[in-house]
Design an enzyme around this catalytic site. Structure first.
Site, short mmCIF file in Angstrom:
data_model
loop_
_atom_site.label_atom_id
_atom_site.label_comp_id
_atom_site.label_asym_id
_atom_site.label_seq_id
_atom_site.Cartn_x
_atom_site.Cartn_y
_atom_site.Cartn_z
N ASN A 4 126.98 64.81 20.66
CA ASN A 4 127.22 63.38 20.83
C ASN A 4 125.96 62.64 20.40
O ASN A 4 124.97 62.64 21.13
CB ASN A 4 127.56 63.08 22.30
CG ASN A 4 127.67 61.59 22.57
OD1 ASN A 4 127.83 60.78 21.66
ND2 ASN A 4 127.59 61.21 23.84
N TRP A 5 126.01 62.07 19.21
CA TRP A 5 124.82 61.43 18.65
C TRP A 5 124.50 60.10 19.34
O TRP A 5 123.43 59.54 19.12
CB TRP A 5 125.00 61.18 17.16
CG TRP A 5 125.02 62.42 16.31
CD1 TRP A 5 125.06 63.73 16.73
CD2 TRP A 5 125.00 62.46 14.88
NE1 TRP A 5 125.07 64.57 15.65
CE2 TRP A 5 125.03 63.83 14.50
CE3 TRP A 5 124.98 61.50 13.89
CZ2 TRP A 5 125.03 64.23 13.16
CZ3 TRP A 5 124.98 61.88 12.56
CH2 TRP A 5 124.99 63.25 12.21
N LYS A 6 125.43 59.59 20.13
CA LYS A 6 125.25 58.29 20.80
C LYS A 6 124.92 57.22 19.75
O LYS A 6 125.47 57.27 18.65
CB LYS A 6 124.21 58.40 21.91
CG LYS A 6 124.57 59.52 22.90
CD LYS A 6 123.76 59.51 24.16
CE LYS A 6 124.19 60.66 25.06
NZ LYS A 6 123.50 60.64 26.35
N HIS A 60 133.06 58.64 28.45
CA HIS A 60 131.66 59.05 28.66
C HIS A 60 131.04 58.17 29.74
O HIS A 60 131.37 56.98 29.86
CB HIS A 60 130.88 58.93 27.35
CG HIS A 60 129.54 59.58 27.41
ND1 HIS A 60 128.44 58.97 27.98
CD2 HIS A 60 129.11 60.80 27.00
CE1 HIS A 60 127.40 59.79 27.90
NE2 HIS A 60 127.78 60.91 27.33
N GLU A 92 128.32 56.71 29.96
CA GLU A 92 127.67 55.48 29.46
C GLU A 92 128.71 54.40 29.18
O GLU A 92 128.43 53.21 29.36
CB GLU A 92 126.85 55.81 28.21
CG GLU A 92 125.59 56.59 28.56
CD GLU A 92 125.04 57.45 27.43
OE1 GLU A 92 124.12 58.24 27.72
OE2 GLU A 92 125.52 57.33 26.29
N GLU A 104 130.09 66.14 33.06
CA GLU A 104 128.75 65.60 32.85
C GLU A 104 128.26 64.94 34.13
O GLU A 104 128.64 63.81 34.43
CB GLU A 104 128.74 64.61 31.68
CG GLU A 104 129.97 63.71 31.55
CD GLU A 104 129.69 62.47 30.74
OE1 GLU A 104 128.98 62.57 29.74
OE2 GLU A 104 130.17 61.39 31.13
N GLY A 112 120.37 62.48 29.98
CA GLY A 112 119.23 61.75 29.45
C GLY A 112 118.07 61.65 30.41
O GLY A 112 117.12 60.92 30.17
N SER A 171 122.42 67.34 29.76
CA SER A 171 121.11 67.81 29.26
C SER A 171 121.08 69.30 28.95
O SER A 171 120.10 69.99 29.22
CB SER A 171 119.99 67.44 30.24
OG SER A 171 119.88 66.04 30.37
N GLY A 216 123.77 65.94 23.95
CA GLY A 216 123.21 64.65 23.60
C GLY A 216 121.98 64.78 22.72
O GLY A 216 122.07 65.07 21.53
N GLY A 217 120.81 64.63 23.32
CA GLY A 217 119.55 64.60 22.57
C GLY A 217 119.35 65.78 21.64
O GLY A 217 118.89 65.64 20.51
#
Length: 255
Positions: free
Chosen positions: A13-15, A98, A100, A170, A176, A216, A237-238
């Site tokens: 997930n590149w966000k 998600h 977010e 999640e 994050g 994470s 994510g990251g």
């Protein structure tokens, strides 16, 4: 993971990251690193990058997903994208619900359900996100909350449609933040989700359900998390923004 019963899926997930040239470069770097993957590999990218990434991933084993879609087919919804628009482009996956989206953009369990049904009707595979806040975990209501989110999100979704749903657990407190649920904690909640699917549908549906961990997961902890029996992959994510890190996670899911 239990690959005898269900697919392992690693989805990035590149966000809100990467311009089109950066997106192309990342996919080109990733392709040779994951070409022999023993799991499904997906990248979920910003709307502006979809065309670029679809083109770059053509002919490879990398599938492309969006990060959201609207529940209506068309209309006066400025700034939104419909599921049909995604499938017309060649997009195969979409992330729905998600944390977010829930936290910053007013998503609710009810709108997550509407978006899920719209995405499935358009032929997309849904990566459906559920998870608890830190205060929920501290209050001891994680299991009840996650089960409720799962049930509401899948309301009126048929068993046949369920075959195109992946659930991503999640824990919001681990997204994050650098914090990660322990492998045991992750597996416990994934098992709760699987038990919920069995109650709503049946054991065959529960056994076939791919359940990812999405808090994470990184190159350092992926192998331990993926060794758990009810963790079937990751929503990353990251670490998905760095091809070498992402490929280590794919390798861990390929074993």
């Amino acid at each position: 993971m239990n690959k005898a019963l269900r697919k392992a899926v690693i989805a990035g997930n590149w966000k809100m990251n990467k311009t089109r040239p950066e997106a192309k470069a990342l996919v080109e770097e990733l392709k040779p690193l994951v070409k022999d993957a023993g799991c499904d590999v997906v990248v979920c990218v910003p709307f502006t990058n979809l065309e670029t990434v679809l083109d770059a991933a053509k002919g490879s084993n990398i599938k492309v997903g969006a990060q959201n879609c609207h529940f209506e087919k068309s209309g006066a919804f400025t700034g939104e994208i419909s599921a049909d628009m995604l499938t017309e482009m060649g997009v195969e996956y979409v992330v729905i619900g998600h944390s977010e989206r829930r936290q910053y953009f007013g998503e609710t369990d009810a709108t997550v359900n509407k978006r899920t049904k719209a995405a499935l009707a358009a032929g997309l595979t849904v990566i459906l996100c559920v998870g608890e806040m830190l205060e929920d975990r501290e209050a001891g209501i994680t299991d009840e909350l996650v089960a409720l989110q799962t049930k509401v999100a899948l309301k009126d979704v048929t068993k046949e449609q369920l075959a195109k749903v992946i659930i991503a657990y999640e824990p919001v407190w681990a997204i994050g933040t650098g914090k990660t649920a322990t492998a045991q904690q992750a597996n416990e909640v994934c098992a709760v989700i699987r038990a919920t699917i069995e109650k709503v549908y049946d054991k065959a549906a529960a056994d076939a359900m791919t359940i990812q961990y999405g808090g994470s997961m990184n190159a350092g902890n992926a192998a331990e998390l993926l060794a758990q029996p009810d963790v079937d992959g990751g929503l990353i994510g990251g670490a998905s923004l760095k091809a070498p890190d992402f490929s280590v996670i794919v390798d861990a899911a390929s074993k």
